[in-house]
Structures are given as structure tokens and as C-alpha cells.
Design a protein around this motif. Structure first.
Motif, short mmCIF file in Angstrom:
data_model
loop_
_atom_site.label_atom_id
_atom_site.label_comp_id
_atom_site.label_asym_id
_atom_site.label_seq_id
_atom_site.Cartn_x
_atom_site.Cartn_y
_atom_site.Cartn_z
N UNK A 186 0.85 -1.20 0.00
CA UNK A 186 0.00 0.00 0.00
C UNK A 186 0.88 1.25 0.00
N UNK A 187 1.99 1.20 0.75
CA UNK A 187 2.91 2.31 0.80
C UNK A 187 3.59 2.52 -0.56
N UNK A 188 4.06 1.42 -1.14
CA UNK A 188 4.72 1.51 -2.44
C UNK A 188 3.76 2.08 -3.49
N UNK A 201 -1.48 12.26 -8.54
CA UNK A 201 -2.89 11.92 -8.51
C UNK A 201 -3.57 12.59 -7.32
N UNK A 202 -4.88 12.80 -7.43
CA UNK A 202 -5.60 13.37 -6.29
C UNK A 202 -5.79 12.27 -5.22
N UNK A 203 -6.18 12.65 -4.00
CA UNK A 203 -6.20 11.67 -2.90
C UNK A 203 -6.99 10.39 -3.19
N UNK A 204 -8.14 10.52 -3.88
CA UNK A 204 -8.89 9.30 -4.18
C UNK A 204 -8.16 8.42 -5.18
N UNK A 230 -5.62 3.28 6.12
CA UNK A 230 -4.78 3.99 7.09
C UNK A 230 -3.36 4.21 6.55
N UNK A 231 -2.80 3.16 5.91
CA UNK A 231 -1.46 3.29 5.33
C UNK A 231 -1.42 4.41 4.29
N UNK A 232 -2.47 4.46 3.48
CA UNK A 232 -2.55 5.44 2.41
C UNK A 232 -2.63 6.86 2.99
N UNK A 233 -3.48 7.03 3.99
CA UNK A 233 -3.62 8.32 4.67
C UNK A 233 -2.29 8.74 5.28
#
Lengths: 212, 212, 212
Positions: free
Chosen positions: C20-22, C32-35, C74-77
Motif C-alpha cells: 500500500x505504501x509503495x 494523482x488526487x487523494x482518491x 490507514x497506510x494510504x492516509x
């Protein structure tokens, strides 16, 4: 029925070899390492059939079948060792790829007919089985996508598959005869198309190639 | 329930027409031959729903449904014959594509809810149903991938779908009303976003566009 | 067996966080935008396992599992808020990605063994689980496809997975020990390969990089 079964088996093996070779050579052109070449050969060979089996919700054909996997592995090894055959036998390889296309298209249609699907859905499955391996190969290798090349490729699938369905459904011809002759028809359409630079007519006017 | 069923059916047909048209025009811009255009129209229309049905492990919706396939075929033929409508009706086509997005997003969420999945998984399925057809179309046509374009696209899906879930789960509003109003909301978000060049804020600083 | 279960769970969570981090960082590099970042993080994390589960015809692992989805979210945030960690901890992130590769490869092989498949098919499933998330990420982001980069990536999967299978099948070593040591082996192969610019030998001569 025995002969019929055996013929289908031979058809699948030949199609698998054809596509494994086409995948191997495309991957070697891009200078992939041997495991990379193996992955591309595998994906090119089984890609179309895998999507077809997922859509039909039947077990994916190569999951319980070591013969297919071994055939791909040996073909891939052979292609790496005899790399030079690509240049000497370019025409042979083109024919192999065309045979793969014809063989897999007919196999895909047959699996659809076995599942009692509408002939047009079967034709769709045949096209997917024939074309998707090459499509995935091109996406992974960053090549010009199959569908954009100025070759009669998907069109040969759809025309040959259509003739197969018409002959099977509407005539009393022997199944084996229909099978073999439509495979040859697909090979012939593609070969003549490339030899004489056939292109499908486009009913719509010229257009700039811009992004929408 | 009767009206409800019919409404869902109309929604799916309209979404299919919208995306088949969007796929056909994109394929014609790339100068594909008629069978190539048909394949792209088909993939754009059914791609998202196919991935959704595979994930849900339910029969793929178009496999036993000749209506969908016929609708795609006719839309594709119509688009090829009336090629010129693209320029004259650019705004109409944009609206069609946005309606397709809204319609398919809501259909995807509903299928998830029917399978008793967690609302966030349903939202994911809605996003997949709405966006994946266009993503596959762009990959096959070698266009700038949908997700990289500076448009509110996936974001409209996720926001509209989120509102749909909140209204369905937490309010007593009529289901049909919620359905129609959230579809219109997705269309509205996308339309205003393009008209007024909305962009989602990016919480992270500027970055060079280099490969990692 | 209790410890074993828990270990597998920890392995899957760590692999999910790594990928998810990668995915998040790759998406943020492309602005890219957050979504959009969320979608790419999701696809990178679950892509490989999803294809594996579809091939095995078992329920797709994240469809009934809110833990995985929450972890990705959560990782993405976290990645978006602490964007700057990418530069400071480039080595840490590389290690994370390599751990993800090792963890997912072994998970994939285990799922194949549980389904009583042939070891070579299990190795294929492991490779798919480890590599396909990254492959889909690169396709969606229009980056140089994973398989074309001059890194030992798929090769580390296949070698490490092969050692895992040999140790499990042919030796009496503790399962947990084999599991952990082969994951470390995959991480080590990849790390040394990048550090010392290892490349797999290519048995075939130099070739122009032209399209066929």
C-alpha cells in the motif's frame, strides 16, 4: 468420440506451443532475463484461456494440468537456446502464431457451446481465447497494443469463428472437418491479409489521432 | 418491487449504451477497423461489471443475456454510421459518459448490498463497476490512462456512491428517489468539475514526474 | 497451529502495508488526487492476491475482510500526510517493498499447497501473488512495466519460492523456520541484486529493441 478428444488435445498443445514461442521471442527482443521470458511465454499462452475459464466459471485449465505447464516450459527453453531461429524462420513463426490464433479461437467457441451459451456469446469467448494472450503480452512488454496494429487479427478470429458456428449449426458436415477447415481459414485470412496488406474498410472518415 | 426492477433494467441499458458509445468513438479516433471498434465498445461497456461479477463469484451478467450484447452491437453500428455526431454533440456525449459512470456505480453498490457485504466493500465494487471499463479501454487503446487525467472521475464515483450508501442506510427516504438523485449527483459533480476546472486538493507538495 | 495462524496473519498485514505504501508513493509521484492515490494503493496491495483467489476459485480475500481494507486506508492516509518520509527513508521503503514481495510470494505458495496443487503450479501462484499488484500499478500509472526494469524482481520470487518448496517438501525443518528464512532469502536476493547491480545472465545475443 475418441478421435475427437485426441484431436482437441493436439489442437490445444499446438496452440500453446505457438503462443509460448511468440511470447518468448517478443520477451527476448525486449532483453528480459530468462525468468522474465518464462513469465511472458506463460502469460501469452494461457492468458486467453484463463480469462475464458474465469468468465465461464469452470476450473482454470492449466491449474490441474502439468502437461500444459511443461509444454510451455520446454518451448520457452528451446526458444532461448535456439534464439537464432527467429530470423531464419520468421515466416514459420508467423505461421505458428496464426495457427495459435486459429486453434485457440475454435477451442474457445467449443467451450462456449459445451456450456450451452448463445452462438454470439461463444464467438465472443472464441475471440477472447484467441486474442487476450497477445493483448496481455503487449501490455506487459510495453509494445504497440495488438488491437492497434494494422493487421487483420481480431477480424480473422471473428470471421473464421462465425463461419465455424454457421457450419456447425446449419450444415450436416462432419465436426472434425469443420474444425480443421475453419482453423485453416483463420490462418489463411491472416496470412493473405499480411501478404497483400489487406485492411478492413473503415466506414468513417479520416480523423486526427488526438486524445479525447 | 416491479417498478424497482424495471428501473434497474433501464439504468443498466442506458449505462451500457453510454459506455458503448464512448468506447466506439475512442476506437474510431484511433482508426481501428470495424471489428476492432466493436471489441473496444464491448470491453468498455462490460469491463467494469465483469470484474465486479468475478469478484462476487456470481455469473457474469452478459454471458446469459443477449439483450446487453445486442444493445452494444446496435450502439456500435449506430456510432460508426453516424460518426459525425461526435463533433456536433460533444456535450451530449460527455453527459452520456457521465450518466454511464453514475448508473454503473450505483448498480455496482446495489449488487454488493444484495450480497450482504460491508458498505465500504460495496463502495469499492461501485467504483470498480463505474471506472474499470474506461480503464481497460484506455489501456487497450494506448491512451493516457483514465486515472492519470486531471478530471474528477473516480472521485465523483466515490463521493456519489458514499452519499448513496449514507442515504440508504441512515435515512428513510424512498429507495428509487435515493437511486435517481445520487446518479444525478455523480453526473453533476463530474460536469461542474470539468466546466469549472475543479481539481481535488493534493495534501502533498509538488514532485517531479520522474520514474522511481 | 495457533502460532502458525497468527504468523500468517502478521505476514499478510505486513505485506499489505508494504505494498500500500509503495502504491501510494508511486501515485503521489504522478500527482494523482487523494482518491486516485487510494485506488492505486488498493490495487497494488490486493491485485496479486485477487488474481490468485480468482484462479483458485476461492472467495476473494478482501471481500469479507474489513481489516485488510482498513489497513490499506490507514497506510494510504499516513503516506499522504507524511509525504516527506519517502526521500528520508528511501532505503526503508525499498526494504518494505522487498518484504512485501517475499511475504506475498510465500502466502501465495501456501494457498496453492492448501488446495493440493502441483508444486510448480504453487510456485506460479506465488509469483502471481508477489508480482501482479506491482504490474497492475505500473500499467495504471503509465510507468515502465515492472517486468521490463533491470531489477531482479520476478526472479527473486521464483528462486525464493523454489527454495521454500524444496525445504517444505524434502526436509523435516520446522514450517515456521522455513517460512521466515525463505522470506528473508527473497529480501536478500533483491537487496543484493540492487546493491551490486546483479543481472541474470541472458543466454541469447544482443538484439535491437525494435517492435516485431
Amino acid at each position: 468420440m475418441e478421435i475427437h478428444q485426441n484431436l482437441n488435445f493436439v489442437i490445444e498443445i499446438l496452440g500453446t506451443i505457438s503462443f509460448a514461442m511468440s511470447g518468448s521471442f517478443a520477451a527476448m527482443q525486449k532483453r528480459l532475463d530468462p525468468f522474465g521470458v518464462l513469465i511472458i511465454a506463460f502469460v501469452t499462452s494461457v492468458g486467453g484461456g484463463t480469462v475464458r475459464d474465469l468468465l465461464l466459471d469452470v476450473p482454470v485449465f492449466w491449474m490441474h494440468d502439468m502437461i500444459m505447464c511443461s509444454v510451455i516450459f520446454i518451448t520457452c527453453l528451446f526458444s532461448m537456446v535456439f534464439k537464432s531461429i527467429e530470423k531464419k524462420f520468421r515466416v514459420t513463426l508467423f505461421l505458428f502464431d496464426s495457427f495459435g490464433l486459429g486453434l485457440f479461437t475454435i477451442v474457445g467457441i467449443q467451450k462456449g457451446l459445451n456450456a450451452d451459451l448463445h452462438p454470439l456469446i461463444c464467438l465472443t469467448l472464441g475471440t477472447i481465447t484467441g486474442c487476450f494472450g497477445g493483448i496481455i503480452r503487449d501490455i506487459l512488454l510495453n509494445r504497440i497494443p495488438l488491437i492497434l496494429r494494422k493487421e487483420i487479427y481480431a477480424t480473422a478470429c471473428i470471421l473464421g469463428g462465425g463461419v465455424f458456428l454457421i457450419l456447425v449449426k446449419l450444415t450436416g458436415l462432419s465436426y472434425t472437418f469443420v474444425q480443421i477447415s475453419t482453423i485453416l481459414l483463420i490462418v489463411a485470412i491472416r496470412t493473405f491479409a499480411v501478404k497483400y496488406h489487406w485492411q478492413m474498410p473503415k466506414f468513417y472518415g479520416a480523423e486526427q489521432n488526438s486524445e479525447m
